[in-house]
Design a protein around this motif. Structure first.
Motif, PDB file in Angstrom:
ATOM      1  N   ALA A 341     -11.562 -10.485   4.560  1.00 16.24           N
ATOM      2  CA  ALA A 341     -10.104 -10.530   4.699  1.00 16.24           C
ATOM      3  C   ALA A 341      -9.605  -9.876   5.986  1.00 16.24           C
ATOM      4  O   ALA A 341      -8.441 -10.063   6.359  1.00 16.24           O
ATOM      5  N   ILE A 342     -10.476  -9.138   6.687  1.00 18.16           N
ATOM      6  CA  ILE A 342     -10.014  -8.551   7.959  1.00 18.16           C
ATOM      7  C   ILE A 342      -9.664  -9.640   8.972  1.00 18.16           C
ATOM      8  O   ILE A 342      -8.978  -9.360   9.951  1.00 18.16           O
ATOM      9  N   THR A 343     -10.134 -10.859   8.753  1.00 18.19           N
ATOM     10  CA  THR A 343      -9.781 -11.941   9.682  1.00 18.19           C
ATOM     11  C   THR A 343      -8.590 -12.749   9.189  1.00 18.19           C
ATOM     12  O   THR A 343      -8.262 -13.775   9.785  1.00 18.19           O
ATOM     13  N   ASN A 344      -7.939 -12.288   8.135  1.00 15.95           N
ATOM     14  CA  ASN A 344      -6.863 -13.109   7.562  1.00 15.95           C
ATOM     15  C   ASN A 344      -5.648 -13.260   8.463  1.00 15.95           C
ATOM     16  O   ASN A 344      -4.750 -14.037   8.155  1.00 15.95           O
ATOM     17  N   ILE A 345      -5.640 -12.528   9.557  1.00 18.13           N
ATOM     18  CA  ILE A 345      -4.561 -12.740  10.520  1.00 18.13           C
ATOM     19  C   ILE A 345      -4.669 -14.125  11.169  1.00 18.13           C
ATOM     20  O   ILE A 345      -3.682 -14.693  11.616  1.00 18.13           O
TER      21      ILE A 345
ATOM     22  N   MET B 148      -1.634  -4.843  12.196  1.00 21.54           N
ATOM     23  CA  MET B 148      -1.679  -3.728  11.240  1.00 21.54           C
ATOM     24  C   MET B 148      -0.987  -4.045   9.909  1.00 21.54           C
ATOM     25  O   MET B 148      -1.565  -3.807   8.846  1.00 21.54           O
ATOM     26  N   PRO B 149       0.231  -4.574   9.911  1.00 18.16           N
ATOM     27  CA  PRO B 149       0.821  -4.919   8.603  1.00 18.16           C
ATOM     28  C   PRO B 149       0.055  -6.002   7.871  1.00 18.16           C
ATOM     29  O   PRO B 149      -0.025  -5.979   6.636  1.00 18.16           O
ATOM     30  N   ILE B 150      -0.529  -6.936   8.633  1.00 22.39           N
ATOM     31  CA  ILE B 150      -1.318  -7.983   7.972  1.00 22.39           C
ATOM     32  C   ILE B 150      -2.566  -7.362   7.352  1.00 22.39           C
ATOM     33  O   ILE B 150      -2.953  -7.679   6.222  1.00 22.39           O
ATOM     34  N   LEU B 151      -3.182  -6.412   8.077  1.00 25.98           N
ATOM     35  CA  LEU B 151      -4.355  -5.723   7.512  1.00 25.98           C
ATOM     36  C   LEU B 151      -3.956  -4.833   6.335  1.00 25.98           C
ATOM     37  O   LEU B 151      -4.715  -4.694   5.369  1.00 25.98           O
ATOM     38  N   HIS B 158      -6.004   1.206   4.876  1.00 29.99           N
ATOM     39  CA  HIS B 158      -5.837   2.655   4.861  1.00 29.99           C
ATOM     40  C   HIS B 158      -6.404   3.264   3.582  1.00 29.99           C
ATOM     41  O   HIS B 158      -6.293   4.467   3.374  1.00 29.99           O
ATOM     42  N   LEU B 159      -7.000   2.433   2.715  1.00 31.21           N
ATOM     43  CA  LEU B 159      -7.468   2.907   1.410  1.00 31.21           C
ATOM     44  C   LEU B 159      -8.896   2.443   1.149  1.00 31.21           C
ATOM     45  O   LEU B 159      -9.332   1.412   1.667  1.00 31.21           O
ATOM     46  N   ASP B 160      -9.614   3.184   0.308  1.00 33.16           N
ATOM     47  CA  ASP B 160     -10.890   2.697  -0.207  1.00 33.16           C
ATOM     48  C   ASP B 160     -10.602   1.449  -1.053  1.00 33.16           C
ATOM     49  O   ASP B 160      -9.703   1.466  -1.913  1.00 33.16           O
ATOM     50  N   THR B 161     -11.351   0.390  -0.830  1.00 30.86           N
ATOM     51  CA  THR B 161     -10.987  -0.893  -1.447  1.00 30.86           C
ATOM     52  C   THR B 161     -11.095  -0.860  -2.970  1.00 30.86           C
ATOM     53  O   THR B 161     -10.226  -1.380  -3.675  1.00 30.86           O
TER      54      THR B 161
END
Lengths: 531, 211
Positions: A341-345, B148-151, B158-161
């Motif tokens: 999901a890190i590539t979801n941008i 950043m907002p998308i991530l 910013h959290l453990d998944t």
């Protein structure tokens, strides 16, 4: 005699390109030292988490001009973070010309001559041959869609211990089950067993000529802070009789070009002719009802697919366009692949009107995430990439823990764009047939995303367009070899790790011979690790 | 034009200087400056991944879609995550966004004091303009601010998944991110249709490779 530390063979980088010759030279009897820019982690350290500060310790997201590249940054290099697809390049690849008038690969290398080295790597990793029982839902769905559109599709050979694998889909983070067969499990421990020393967090800056008689090169490095790679924690130098540069496609040309001032003239092809392996990422958002009605798939009662995050990332691939009879730039592999999901941008939302990759429609697309099917076309590009100004230190400018900026620029030309268009059309025809899904672009931000950087210091027979001879030696610099992805001359139409590894195996006996010529006691014919 | 045409570099210099004096301001004014930065950055985050209003009269999150968005998902925390490295730049970058918003509004016959005062459609237009600039370092900064907002929404960066999924993180819940096992580890014993779903290529080698 200087007091500088000395070794027989200095290897820069510990991924496929570094670990393999390091093992062969150490097993042959040479004193081998490996300098690795990244940290050393093992199964117990690898997390299943997308928290920044975790995976970002071992993965670099490299921002260039017109391109983003993903690469490993740890002991084991990209083998730790790769998705383990282990495919031999089709025969036609070795005859590629691109837009030049000559064969880009050395005449000495063909699929037939490389096959014995592929055999050796496959035995060592080892590579497993997935059956359909091993292919996860996403790969099965792609295969069924291929069949529905009149295409063949194959399970992809993987460097994975299928019995250990839990199909967790966290390969980018490193495998906490030691199921993925990275360099940490074969070549590197075997090299260490023969006395090779691996030094993590050692970032090489410069190669110069050695002062001590009998030693050709001096390698200068910075030790970096394990908590912040931007902060130096020490410096040092090592003299070596043989140097193998395997800092990765994104690192090797930078080190060599910086070293030109001290080594003397280096070939003009260093830092040019970069290839992103023709990587063309796209996706489909699939219709669950059509999957059930048209493809007759059901993974549990009432659920056709809904399984994007489940499984190994790479399951199946169509070889139908890997056909040497087709014109160059119109041949490509079509692969199902899971992107975290890190590539979801990156996906575009597929609706008319801007914005395409953020905003309301993009959020609605995310609601269907479990019905996504991400796809990779591995096409034939034209080696259009080149480096600009060198960073003051290291391989790029590190902005944050894994966010780095490179002066690499890549702008696909008309040939490459033709391949992109042809592969897009082929995938669209497969996933949209009978309303199975909607094919979407992945061009948010940068036009090209590659996890397979190649060719930035490539070998070849033509000195004008290649940096290395067929034995991987840098032209004009005896005893200085390059054995990583940067040496691969062209895109491969398959994932490149097995070819990089086979070429590194093939290069090793020649490097041993060069070592013997400068007085190192080393044999070139050693058994593979574990035999 | 109400706002003189300053170069981005000049605006960045001014904004950085403004940010630098925040610690020197009286406590109440410093607090207001930080709140202004946060409001602008969260409004930007809401433009990237829009969410429903958190309370009646919410002026930052405009409710362009049902369900939570990047702000509820923790965009502000990710912007300030030390591993991201954007924190010290935020006052300057927020000032740049506000300046662009003021310019945009002026061009449309409207007077505003910052990005927050724009409608969702206007915010989107400003974001498109900033993100659509020529390739280069400036565009990369805007791209990072968009990422950043998308991530935050798509990965809870910013959290453990495992913790985030179990706690019902809004973005991961929206995606349908699977739950881990009891020990916080993901494993999928059921992962395959377990049947041949296509013919393989006729020229496949004995070990599964293309010829």
């Amino acid at each position: 005699m200087s007091l500088t530390e000395k070794t027989d063979v200095l290897v820069i980088g510990s991924g496929f390109g570094g670990a393999i010759p390091a093992y062969n030279l150490a097993a042959g009897g040479a004193k081998v030292t490996i300098l690795e820019r990244g940290p050393e982690l093992g199964a117990a350290d690898f997390t299943q988490s997308l928290e920044i500060g975790g995976y970002t310790r071992i993965v670099d997201l490299i921002q260039g001009n017109g391109i983003q590249v993903v690469a490993g940054n740890c002991v084991g290099g990209s083998s730790v973070v790769y998705f383990a697809a282990s495919l031999r390049a089709p025969s036609f690849v070795f005859n590629r010309r691109g837009s030049t008038d000559h064969r880009l690969w050395p005449r000495a290398i063909s699929r037939r001559t490389l096959d014995p080295w592929y055999d050796r790597v496959e035995e060592t990793l080892p590579v497993a041959h997935q059956t359909w029982d091993d292919v996860p839902y996403a790969g099965g769905l792609f295969a069924a869609a291929c069949r529905n559109a009149g295409h063949t599709c194959n399970p992809v050979p993987l460097a994975v211990d299928l019995d250990r694998c839990t199909n967790c889909n966290w390969m980018l983070n490193g495998c906490r089950f030691d199921a993925k067969r990275s360099m940490l499990l074969n070549y590197l421990p075997a090299a260490r067993a023969h006395g090779a020393e691996v030094r993590p967090l050692h970032e090489v800056q410069l190669i110069t000529k050695a002062l001590t008689p009998g030693y050709r090169y001096q390698v200068d490095y910075t030790v970096v802070n394990p908590n912040d790679y931007r902060i130096p924690a020490g410096v040092g130098s090592i003299e070596a009789k043989i140097v193998i540069v395997a800092a990765g496609t994104m690192g090797t040309p930078v080190i060599l070009r910086r070293s030109a001032a001290t080594l003397g003239k280096i070939p003009g092809a260093v830092g040019k002719y970069f290839s992103p392996n023709g990587d063309r990422v796209s996706m489909a958002v699939m219709d669950e009802r059509r999957i059930r009605d048209v493809l007759r798939l059901e993974r549990e009662p009432g659920v056709a697919y809904d399984a994007f995050p489940i499984g190994k990332p790479i399951g199946s691939m169509s070889y139908d366009y890997l056909n040497g009879q087709l014109p160059e730039f119109e041949r490509f592999g079509l692969q199902q692949i899971y992107f975290p999901a890190i590539t979801n941008i990156l996906p575009e939302d597929g609706t008319p009107g801007a914005p395409d990759w953020f905003g309301v429609d993009k959020k609605l697309l995310a609601k269907k995430w479990r019905s996504w099917l991400t796809l990779l076309a591995l096409t034939e590009d034209d080696n259009e990439g080149k480096w600009g100004a060198l960073p003051p230190t290291g391989n790029f400018i590190r902005v944050a823990s894994s966010a780095v900026i490179s002066s690499l620029s890549y702008h696909p030309n008309a040939h490459t764009l033709r391949g992109f268009a042809a592969s897009d059309a082929a995938l669209r025809a497969i996933v949209e047939k009978d309303g199975l899904g909607q094919h979407l672009d992945w061009t948010g931000g940068q036009p090209v995303l590659s996890a397979h950087p190649l060719a930035s210091c490539r070998m070849g027979d033509d000195p004008a367009t290649s940096a290395l001879t067929a034995d991987h030696q840098l032209r004009g610099h005896p005893g200085l070899f390059v054995t990583d992805g940067s040496a691969v001359p062209t895109s491969l139409t398959v994932n490149p790790s097995l070819t990089i590894a086979a070429l590194a195996e093939r290069a090793s006996p020649g490097i041993a011979a060069a070592a013997r010529a400068v007085g190192i006691s080393v044999v070139g014919d050693v058994p593979p690790p574990g035999r | 034009m109400i706002v003189p045409a300053l170069s981005r570099r000049r605006i960045l210099q001014i904004a950085t200087a403004a940010a630098a004096v925040i610690p020197l301001l009286p406590a109440e004014e410093a607090q207001a400056a930080i709140l202004q930065t946060r409001a602008t950055m969260e409004a930007w985050a809401d433009t990237m991944v829009p969410g429903e209003r958190r309370y009646a009269g919410d002026k930052v999150v405009l409710g362009a879609t049902p369900g939570p968005g990047a702000v509820q998902a923790g965009a502000w925390k990710l912007y300030n995550d030390p591993d991201v490295g954007l924190g010290p730049l935020l006052p300057a970058l927020a000032a740049l966004i506000d300046t662009e918003a003021i310019t945009y509004a002026a061009g449309h016959g409207k007077v505003v004091l910052g990005f927050v005062e724009l409608t969702f459609k206007e915010r989107t237009a400003v974001a498109q303009k900033l993100l659509g600039g020529p390739p280069g370092p400036v565009q990369l900064v805007w791209y990072a601010l968009a990422a950043m907002p998308i991530l935050a929404f798509h990965t809870a960066g910013h959290l453990d998944t495992a913790t985030a999924v179990r706690d019902g993180h809004p973005g991961l819940t929206w995606l349908g991110f699977p739950q881990p096992d009891d020990d916080g580890i993901w494993r999928f014993p059921d992962f395959s249709y377990r049947r041949a779903l296509a013919r393989t290529h006729p020229r496949t080698t004995a070990t599964g490779h293309p010829a």
